[in-house]
Design an enzyme around this catalytic site. Structure first.
Site: not given
Ligand code: PAF
Length: 297
Positions: A162, A44, A199, A47
Protein backbone atom coordinates in the site's frame (compact mmCIF):
# COMPACT_ATOMS: atom_id res chain seq x y z
CA UNK A 1 16.00 -8.71 7.21
CA UNK A 2 14.88 -11.33 9.68
CA UNK A 3 16.89 -14.28 10.94
CA UNK A 4 18.01 -17.18 8.75
CA UNK A 5 15.71 -20.09 8.22
CA UNK A 6 17.81 -23.20 7.61
CA UNK A 7 14.76 -25.46 7.62
CA UNK A 8 13.11 -23.76 4.63
CA UNK A 9 13.06 -25.81 1.39
CA UNK A 10 15.48 -24.54 -1.26
CA UNK A 11 13.87 -21.92 -3.47
CA UNK A 12 13.56 -22.93 -7.10
CA UNK A 13 14.67 -20.19 -9.49
CA UNK A 14 12.69 -20.26 -12.74
CA UNK A 15 13.54 -18.03 -15.68
CA UNK A 16 11.23 -19.26 -18.45
CA UNK A 17 7.52 -18.46 -18.74
CA UNK A 18 6.77 -21.97 -19.97
CA UNK A 19 8.37 -23.59 -16.90
CA UNK A 20 6.79 -21.09 -14.54
CA UNK A 21 3.31 -21.76 -15.91
CA UNK A 22 3.87 -25.53 -15.77
CA UNK A 23 5.00 -25.27 -12.12
CA UNK A 24 1.91 -23.29 -11.12
CA UNK A 25 -0.45 -25.57 -13.00
CA UNK A 26 1.10 -28.62 -11.33
CA UNK A 27 0.69 -26.98 -7.91
CA UNK A 28 -2.95 -26.16 -8.60
CA UNK A 29 -3.57 -29.68 -9.92
CA UNK A 30 -2.44 -30.87 -6.47
CA UNK A 31 -5.11 -28.65 -4.94
CA UNK A 32 -2.64 -25.99 -3.74
CA UNK A 33 -3.45 -22.28 -3.74
CA UNK A 34 -0.74 -20.22 -5.43
CA UNK A 35 0.24 -16.92 -3.80
CA UNK A 36 2.21 -14.31 -5.73
CA UNK A 37 4.32 -11.26 -4.88
CA UNK A 38 5.50 -9.30 -7.94
CA UNK A 39 8.65 -7.25 -7.29
CA UNK A 40 11.44 -5.46 -9.09
CA UNK A 41 13.98 -6.94 -6.68
CA UNK A 42 16.19 -5.00 -4.23
CA UNK A 43 14.10 -6.74 -1.61
CA UNK A 44 13.54 -5.27 1.85
CA UNK A 45 11.32 -6.00 4.84
CA UNK A 46 8.35 -4.40 3.06
CA UNK A 47 8.53 -7.15 0.41
CA UNK A 48 8.92 -9.78 3.09
CA UNK A 49 5.73 -8.62 4.77
CA UNK A 50 4.00 -9.10 1.38
CA UNK A 51 5.41 -12.63 1.24
CA UNK A 52 3.86 -13.27 4.66
CA UNK A 53 0.54 -11.78 3.52
CA UNK A 54 0.52 -14.02 0.42
CA UNK A 55 1.63 -17.06 2.42
CA UNK A 56 -1.17 -16.59 4.96
CA UNK A 57 -3.70 -16.93 2.12
CA UNK A 58 -2.09 -19.67 0.02
CA UNK A 59 -0.12 -22.92 0.16
CA UNK A 60 2.83 -22.03 -2.09
CA UNK A 61 4.35 -18.64 -2.89
CA UNK A 62 6.01 -17.30 -6.03
CA UNK A 63 8.02 -14.04 -5.93
CA UNK A 64 8.84 -12.48 -9.28
CA UNK A 65 11.96 -10.35 -9.71
CA UNK A 66 11.98 -8.24 -12.85
CA UNK A 67 12.86 -4.58 -13.43
CA UNK A 68 10.13 -3.70 -15.90
CA UNK A 69 11.34 -1.39 -18.66
CA UNK A 70 7.86 -0.28 -19.78
CA UNK A 71 7.18 1.57 -16.51
CA UNK A 72 10.25 3.79 -16.92
CA UNK A 73 10.49 6.68 -19.39
CA UNK A 74 13.79 7.50 -21.11
CA UNK A 75 15.93 9.47 -18.64
CA UNK A 76 14.34 7.94 -15.52
CA UNK A 77 16.26 5.70 -13.11
CA UNK A 78 15.87 2.37 -15.01
CA UNK A 79 19.65 1.98 -15.39
CA UNK A 80 20.34 3.01 -11.80
CA UNK A 81 17.59 0.84 -10.30
CA UNK A 82 19.30 -1.54 -7.83
CA UNK A 83 19.64 -5.09 -9.20
CA UNK A 84 20.93 -8.42 -7.88
CA UNK A 85 18.82 -11.54 -8.33
CA UNK A 86 21.25 -13.79 -6.44
CA UNK A 87 21.25 -11.57 -3.36
CA UNK A 88 17.47 -11.28 -3.51
CA UNK A 89 17.03 -15.05 -3.69
CA UNK A 90 19.42 -15.44 -0.75
CA UNK A 91 17.30 -13.00 1.29
CA UNK A 92 14.13 -14.91 0.45
CA UNK A 93 15.84 -18.19 1.32
CA UNK A 94 16.95 -16.78 4.66
CA UNK A 95 13.45 -15.81 5.75
CA UNK A 96 11.60 -18.78 4.27
CA UNK A 97 8.01 -18.99 3.02
CA UNK A 98 8.85 -18.75 -0.69
CA UNK A 99 8.81 -21.71 -3.06
CA UNK A 100 9.78 -20.13 -6.38
CA UNK A 101 11.64 -17.01 -7.50
CA UNK A 102 10.50 -16.23 -11.02
CA UNK A 103 13.28 -14.14 -12.58
CA UNK A 104 12.71 -13.87 -16.33
CA UNK A 105 15.65 -12.41 -18.24
CA UNK A 106 13.26 -10.59 -20.59
CA UNK A 107 9.50 -10.15 -20.67
CA UNK A 108 9.04 -8.42 -24.00
CA UNK A 109 10.00 -9.75 -27.43
CA UNK A 110 13.33 -8.54 -28.69
CA UNK A 111 12.42 -6.01 -31.44
CA UNK A 112 15.75 -6.76 -33.15
CA UNK A 113 14.57 -10.32 -33.74
CA UNK A 114 10.77 -10.11 -33.95
CA UNK A 115 7.96 -7.63 -34.47
CA UNK A 116 7.90 -5.41 -31.35
CA UNK A 117 5.50 -5.70 -28.43
CA UNK A 118 2.48 -3.51 -29.14
CA UNK A 119 -0.23 -4.54 -26.68
CA UNK A 120 -0.66 -2.52 -23.50
CA UNK A 121 -3.17 -2.41 -20.65
CA UNK A 122 -4.57 0.93 -19.53
CA UNK A 123 -6.77 1.52 -16.48
CA UNK A 124 -8.48 4.71 -17.57
CA UNK A 125 -9.42 6.75 -14.50
CA UNK A 126 -7.74 5.41 -11.36
CA UNK A 127 -4.45 5.82 -13.23
CA UNK A 128 -5.04 9.54 -13.76
CA UNK A 129 -3.38 12.29 -11.71
CA UNK A 130 -0.90 11.70 -8.86
CA UNK A 131 2.06 9.68 -10.18
CA UNK A 132 0.76 9.90 -13.76
CA UNK A 133 1.25 13.67 -13.76
CA UNK A 134 5.03 13.36 -13.65
CA UNK A 135 5.21 9.76 -15.00
CA UNK A 136 2.44 9.50 -17.65
CA UNK A 137 3.77 6.17 -18.97
CA UNK A 138 4.00 4.52 -15.53
CA UNK A 139 0.67 2.78 -14.89
CA UNK A 140 0.36 1.53 -18.47
CA UNK A 141 3.71 -0.20 -17.96
CA UNK A 142 2.74 -1.56 -14.53
CA UNK A 143 -0.71 -2.81 -15.65
CA UNK A 144 0.85 -4.44 -18.71
CA UNK A 145 3.65 -6.25 -16.90
CA UNK A 146 1.35 -7.34 -14.06
CA UNK A 147 -1.11 -8.74 -16.63
CA UNK A 148 1.74 -10.64 -18.28
CA UNK A 149 2.95 -11.94 -14.91
CA UNK A 150 -0.58 -12.97 -13.91
CA UNK A 151 -0.91 -14.86 -17.22
CA UNK A 152 2.33 -16.73 -16.57
CA UNK A 153 2.11 -17.36 -12.81
CA UNK A 154 -1.68 -17.84 -12.76
CA UNK A 155 -1.91 -17.07 -9.02
CA UNK A 156 -4.97 -17.35 -6.77
CA UNK A 157 -3.85 -14.44 -4.61
CA UNK A 158 -1.43 -11.57 -5.25
CA UNK A 159 -0.03 -9.08 -2.71
CA UNK A 160 0.86 -5.45 -3.47
CA UNK A 161 2.24 -2.88 -1.04
CA UNK A 162 0.00 0.00 0.00
CA UNK A 163 3.00 2.33 -0.05
CA UNK A 164 2.36 2.47 -3.80
CA UNK A 165 -1.27 3.28 -3.07
CA UNK A 166 -2.33 4.31 -6.55
CA UNK A 167 -0.62 1.24 -8.04
CA UNK A 168 -2.53 -1.01 -5.59
CA UNK A 169 -5.85 0.60 -6.54
CA UNK A 170 -5.01 0.42 -10.27
CA UNK A 171 -4.29 -3.31 -10.00
CA UNK A 172 -7.47 -3.95 -8.00
CA UNK A 173 -9.52 -2.15 -10.65
CA UNK A 174 -7.78 -3.97 -13.49
CA UNK A 175 -8.39 -7.37 -11.85
CA UNK A 176 -12.07 -6.56 -11.43
CA UNK A 177 -12.54 -5.10 -14.90
CA UNK A 178 -10.65 -7.82 -16.78
CA UNK A 179 -12.18 -10.71 -14.78
CA UNK A 180 -8.94 -12.07 -13.39
CA UNK A 181 -9.86 -14.68 -10.78
CA UNK A 182 -7.27 -13.38 -8.32
CA UNK A 183 -7.63 -11.95 -4.79
CA UNK A 184 -5.59 -8.77 -4.59
CA UNK A 185 -4.29 -8.09 -1.08
CA UNK A 186 -2.92 -4.72 0.06
CA UNK A 187 0.05 -5.01 2.44
CA UNK A 188 0.46 -2.28 5.07
CA UNK A 189 3.43 0.07 4.75
CA UNK A 190 6.55 -1.17 6.55
CA UNK A 191 8.74 1.58 7.99
CA UNK A 192 12.30 2.07 9.13
CA UNK A 193 12.68 2.86 12.86
CA UNK A 194 12.72 6.60 12.06
CA UNK A 195 9.43 6.38 10.13
CA UNK A 196 10.70 6.40 6.54
CA UNK A 197 8.60 4.03 4.41
CA UNK A 198 10.74 1.14 3.17
CA UNK A 199 11.49 1.37 -0.53
CA UNK A 200 14.13 -0.05 -2.85
CA UNK A 201 14.90 3.56 -3.83
CA UNK A 202 15.95 4.49 -0.25
CA UNK A 203 19.32 2.91 -1.09
CA UNK A 204 19.85 5.71 -3.65
CA UNK A 205 19.48 8.54 -1.07
CA UNK A 206 22.62 10.43 0.00
CA UNK A 207 23.29 10.18 3.78
CA UNK A 208 22.12 13.83 4.18
CA UNK A 209 18.86 13.22 2.37
CA UNK A 210 18.34 9.89 4.12
CA UNK A 211 18.47 11.83 7.40
CA UNK A 212 15.91 14.39 6.15
CA UNK A 213 13.44 12.09 4.40
CA UNK A 214 11.62 10.86 7.57
CA UNK A 215 10.07 14.37 7.65
CA UNK A 216 7.50 12.98 5.19
CA UNK A 217 6.10 10.59 7.75
CA UNK A 218 6.38 13.11 10.61
CA UNK A 219 4.32 15.86 8.98
CA UNK A 220 1.86 13.40 7.45
CA UNK A 221 1.16 11.88 10.90
CA UNK A 222 0.75 15.33 12.43
CA UNK A 223 -1.79 16.30 9.78
CA UNK A 224 -3.65 12.98 10.20
CA UNK A 225 -3.87 13.43 13.97
CA UNK A 226 -5.31 16.92 13.46
CA UNK A 227 -7.79 15.71 10.85
CA UNK A 228 -9.04 13.01 13.21
CA UNK A 229 -9.55 15.45 16.07
CA UNK A 230 -11.18 18.42 14.30
CA UNK A 231 -12.89 19.37 11.04
CA UNK A 232 -10.15 20.21 8.58
CA UNK A 233 -10.18 21.50 5.07
CA UNK A 234 -8.37 19.33 2.48
CA UNK A 235 -6.30 22.37 1.50
CA UNK A 236 -5.16 22.81 5.12
CA UNK A 237 -3.95 19.19 5.26
CA UNK A 238 -2.11 19.73 1.98
CA UNK A 239 -0.51 22.92 3.33
CA UNK A 240 0.69 21.35 6.61
CA UNK A 241 2.27 18.39 4.79
CA UNK A 242 3.78 20.50 2.00
CA UNK A 243 5.35 22.91 4.50
CA UNK A 244 6.78 20.05 6.58
CA UNK A 245 8.44 18.46 3.57
CA UNK A 246 9.71 21.78 2.17
CA UNK A 247 11.19 22.71 5.58
CA UNK A 248 13.22 19.49 5.37
CA UNK A 249 14.40 20.59 1.88
CA UNK A 250 12.26 18.00 0.09
CA UNK A 251 10.66 19.04 -3.21
CA UNK A 252 6.99 18.14 -3.27
CA UNK A 253 5.66 16.53 -6.43
CA UNK A 254 2.15 16.18 -5.02
CA UNK A 255 0.21 16.06 -1.77
CA UNK A 256 -3.41 15.03 -2.33
CA UNK A 257 -6.34 14.27 -0.07
CA UNK A 258 -8.58 11.74 -1.80
CA UNK A 259 -11.31 9.17 -1.59
CA UNK A 260 -9.46 5.94 -0.69
CA UNK A 261 -10.94 3.82 -3.51
CA UNK A 262 -11.76 6.11 -6.40
CA UNK A 263 -8.82 8.44 -5.67
CA UNK A 264 -11.06 11.39 -6.52
CA UNK A 265 -9.60 14.46 -4.84
CA UNK A 266 -11.52 16.04 -1.94
CA UNK A 267 -12.26 19.73 -1.82
CA UNK A 268 -13.44 21.67 1.23
CA UNK A 269 -13.92 20.13 4.68
CA UNK A 270 -12.96 16.45 4.84
CA UNK A 271 -16.05 14.71 6.19
CA UNK A 272 -15.40 11.06 5.36
CA UNK A 273 -12.49 8.62 5.30
CA UNK A 274 -9.65 9.67 3.08
CA UNK A 275 -6.10 8.89 2.07
CA UNK A 276 -3.38 11.53 1.99
CA UNK A 277 -0.92 10.56 -0.76
CA UNK A 278 2.48 12.16 -1.15
CA UNK A 279 5.33 12.10 -3.65
CA UNK A 280 8.43 14.17 -2.91
CA UNK A 281 11.98 14.32 -4.11
CA UNK A 282 14.97 14.33 -1.81
CA UNK A 283 17.86 15.06 -4.14
CA UNK A 284 17.34 12.91 -7.22
CA UNK A 285 15.27 10.30 -5.40
CA UNK A 286 11.49 10.39 -5.64
CA UNK A 287 9.78 8.90 -2.58
CA UNK A 288 6.15 7.91 -2.10
CA UNK A 289 4.17 7.68 1.11
CA UNK A 290 0.58 7.90 2.28
CA UNK A 291 -1.71 7.63 5.25
CA UNK A 292 -5.31 6.40 5.46
CA UNK A 293 -7.41 8.53 7.81
CA UNK A 294 -10.73 7.43 9.34
CA UNK A 295 -12.90 10.47 9.96
CA UNK A 296 -15.59 10.31 12.65
CA UNK A 297 -18.75 11.85 11.19
O1 PAF B 1 5.83 -2.23 -7.29
C1 PAF B 1 6.67 -2.74 -8.05
O2 PAF B 1 7.74 -3.17 -7.61
C2 PAF B 1 6.40 -2.80 -9.54
O3 PAF B 1 5.71 -1.67 -9.97
C3 PAF B 1 5.68 -4.09 -9.98
C4 PAF B 1 4.29 -4.21 -9.37
C5 PAF B 1 6.51 -5.30 -9.55
C6 PAF B 1 5.53 -4.11 -11.50
O4 PAF B 1 6.76 -4.04 -12.15
Amino acid sequence: MSAANDAAPVIEVITSAREMRAWSRAARARGLRVGFVPTMGALHDGHLSLVRAARARSDVVVVSIYVNETQFAPGEDFDKYPRGVEADVAKLQAVGGVDVAYAPRAMYVDPEKEAPHETFVTVENVSKGLCSLSRPHFFRGVATVVTKLFNVVEPDVAAFGKKDYQQWRVIQRMVRDLDFDIDVVGGEIVRESDGLAMSSRNALLTPENRAKAPAIRACMSRAAEDARSRRMDASEIVRVVTEGISNATGVVDYVKVMHPETLVEYEGVVESDCVVAIAAKFGEVRLLDNIEISINP
